[in-house]
Design an enzyme around this catalytic site. Structure first.
Site, PDB file in Angstrom:
ATOM      1  N   ASP A 188      -0.704   3.310   8.014  1.00 46.82           N
ATOM      2  CA  ASP A 188      -1.218   2.162   7.257  1.00 46.82           C
ATOM      3  C   ASP A 188      -2.663   2.450   6.806  1.00 46.82           C
ATOM      4  O   ASP A 188      -3.012   2.247   5.636  1.00 46.82           O
ATOM      5  CB  ASP A 188      -1.152   0.912   8.150  1.00 46.82           C
ATOM      6  CG  ASP A 188      -1.784  -0.302   7.518  1.00 46.82           C
ATOM      7  OD1 ASP A 188      -1.082  -1.008   6.770  1.00 46.82           O
ATOM      8  OD2 ASP A 188      -2.978  -0.541   7.768  1.00 46.82           O
ATOM      9  N   LYS A 240      -4.237   3.060   2.928  1.00 48.43           N
ATOM     10  CA  LYS A 240      -5.385   2.302   2.408  1.00 48.43           C
ATOM     11  C   LYS A 240      -6.513   3.248   2.003  1.00 48.43           C
ATOM     12  O   LYS A 240      -7.161   3.057   0.961  1.00 48.43           O
ATOM     13  CB  LYS A 240      -5.877   1.325   3.471  1.00 48.43           C
ATOM     14  CG  LYS A 240      -4.900   0.176   3.713  1.00 48.43           C
ATOM     15  CD  LYS A 240      -5.272  -0.569   4.976  1.00 48.43           C
ATOM     16  CE  LYS A 240      -4.393  -1.789   5.194  1.00 48.43           C
ATOM     17  NZ  LYS A 240      -4.512  -2.324   6.563  1.00 48.43           N
ATOM     18  N   VAL A 288      -5.463  -3.456   0.470  1.00 49.79           N
ATOM     19  CA  VAL A 288      -6.508  -2.894   1.340  1.00 49.79           C
ATOM     20  C   VAL A 288      -7.457  -4.015   1.761  1.00 49.79           C
ATOM     21  O   VAL A 288      -7.913  -4.792   0.914  1.00 49.79           O
ATOM     22  CB  VAL A 288      -7.334  -1.802   0.619  1.00 49.79           C
ATOM     23  CG1 VAL A 288      -8.346  -1.178   1.572  1.00 49.79           C
ATOM     24  CG2 VAL A 288      -6.438  -0.729   0.019  1.00 49.79           C
ATOM     25  N   LYS A 295       0.828  -1.222   0.000  1.00 42.83           N
ATOM     26  CA  LYS A 295       0.000   0.000   0.000  1.00 42.83           C
ATOM     27  C   LYS A 295       0.851   1.256   0.000  1.00 42.83           C
ATOM     28  O   LYS A 295       0.459   2.272  -0.555  1.00 42.83           O
ATOM     29  CB  LYS A 295      -0.981  -0.010   1.168  1.00 42.83           C
ATOM     30  CG  LYS A 295      -0.363  -0.227   2.512  1.00 42.83           C
ATOM     31  CD  LYS A 295      -1.102  -1.277   3.299  1.00 42.83           C
ATOM     32  CE  LYS A 295      -0.146  -1.925   4.288  1.00 42.83           C
ATOM     33  NZ  LYS A 295      -0.674  -3.095   4.916  1.00 42.83           N
TER      34      LYS A 295
HETATM   35  N1  HSE Z   1      -0.802  -4.092   9.434  1.00 44.52           N
HETATM   36  C1  HSE Z   1      -1.987  -4.174   8.642  1.00 44.52           C
HETATM   37  C2  HSE Z   1      -3.198  -4.100   9.541  1.00 44.52           C
HETATM   38  C3  HSE Z   1      -1.952  -5.449   7.864  1.00 44.52           C
HETATM   39  O1  HSE Z   1      -3.026  -4.222  10.765  1.00 44.52           O
HETATM   40  O2  HSE Z   1      -4.300  -3.918   9.063  1.00 44.52           O
HETATM   41  C4  HSE Z   1      -2.954  -5.548   6.761  1.00 44.52           C
HETATM   42  O3  HSE Z   1      -2.811  -4.526   5.822  1.00 44.52           O
END
Ligand code: HSE
Length: 303
Positions: free
Chosen positions: A186, A190, A118, A91
């Protein structure tokens, strides 16, 4: 039918699960090379070239599950420039260089796929793309980071932040550097990918206003979730205390939830496991199925 030869870069939680699926699943696909940092790992597959990432460029399709930016950007440019399909769960790459890569893929008639970037195993990009084809998306809102949901729901049940983060890491949900999860990056990456698909114009992570969960107090019974929110005009990721009746509050453990509001149609929701080797590998495998079927999709393409 010719078998599709896969060059895999990365043999972590997701990469090794993709290896299992490629070996045991129904698609006519074969793993021909694996690039991995530790070439002495005991679980590496037999009969497959174990080499440098560049070996993947000799296959029919590159599957990049290594993470990071510089290496993946170079491999993606090389693969797409040769007209090769590039499948990734990365991502950060897509939310930073997605525009350049989609344009290159269009020029070279190559495929660029990233279902696993995602939602883990939950088809979020596909759902947003489908709904964007049906009408005007007004709003997207979601809980799209499993690690913070896991931590916040565990803290709501009385565990400490450190205990909950340790459990999320042990389960393989957290990023290699978990600050990406807990600082909200993160989720921001996404959200940028989903918003780009929703409104047909690539938007970078840097357009997202971000607040993480470090230092938050969660009282037992309280429903705090890291909520990602986007309209055509703005994107944000921040913790929010939610009413018990809110479907976002019901996301617990590893679950992700996405809510999409479409003008004159209503609210659509998709939810499911948002992280974990097997489920995320399933999303990669679904991308391979599209290639086997002869599709050449390009993420973010406006064509
Ligand atoms: N580290 C990410 C999460 C993994 O906790 O959603 C999946 O993208």
């Amino acid at each position: 039918m010719e078998r599709l030869r896969i060059g895999l870069i990365g043999w972590g939680t997701v990469g090794s699960a993709v290896g299992e699926l490629v070996r045991g699943g129904p698609l006519p696909v074969t793993l021909v090379s694996v690039a991995v940092r530790d070439r002495q790992r005991p679980d590496l597959p037999k009969g497959v070239e174990i080499g440098a990432p560049e070996a993947a460029l000799e296959a029919d399709v590159v599957v990049e599950l290594a993470g990071g930016l510089d290496g993946p950007l170079a491999w993606a440019r090389q693969a797409l420039d040769r007209g090769m399909p590039y499948v990734t769960a990365n991502k950060a790459l897509l939310a930073t260089h997605g525009k350049e890569l989609a344009e290159l893929a269009e020029r070279r008639v190559a495929a660029l796929l990233g279902s696993a970037s995602v939602g883990g195993g939950t088809p979020m990009i596909e759902t947003v793309a489908h709904l964007a084809a049906t009408g005007d998306i007004e709003h997207i809102r979601g809980v799209v980071n499993a690690t913070t949901t896991y931590i916040l729901s565990a803290m709501g049940e009385g565990r400490t932040y450190d205990e909950a983060l340790g459990e999320a890491q042990e389960a393989g949900y957290a990023e290699a550097d978990p600050s990406f999860d807990v600082d909200g990056r993160d989720a921001a990456q996404k959200l940028a990918i989903l918003a780009s698909v929703a409104w047909g114009k690539w938007r970078p992570e840097s357009d997202v206003t971000v607040e993480g969960i470090v230092g938050l107090d969660v009282e037992p019974g309280q429903n705090i979730r890291l909520v990602a929110d986007a309209t055509k005009d703005g994107m944000s990721v921040k913790p929010a205390s939610l009413d018990r009746s809110d479907p976002m509050a019901r996301a617990a453990g590893v679950e992700n939830v996405l809510e999409i509001t479409v003008a004159d149609a209503g609210v659509f929701r998709v939810s499911g496991p948002g992280a974990g080797g097997r489920v995320t590998a399933g999303a990669v495998y679904a991308d391979l199925a599209r290639l086997v079927a002869g599709e050449r999709p390009i993420l973010f393409s406006q064509g």
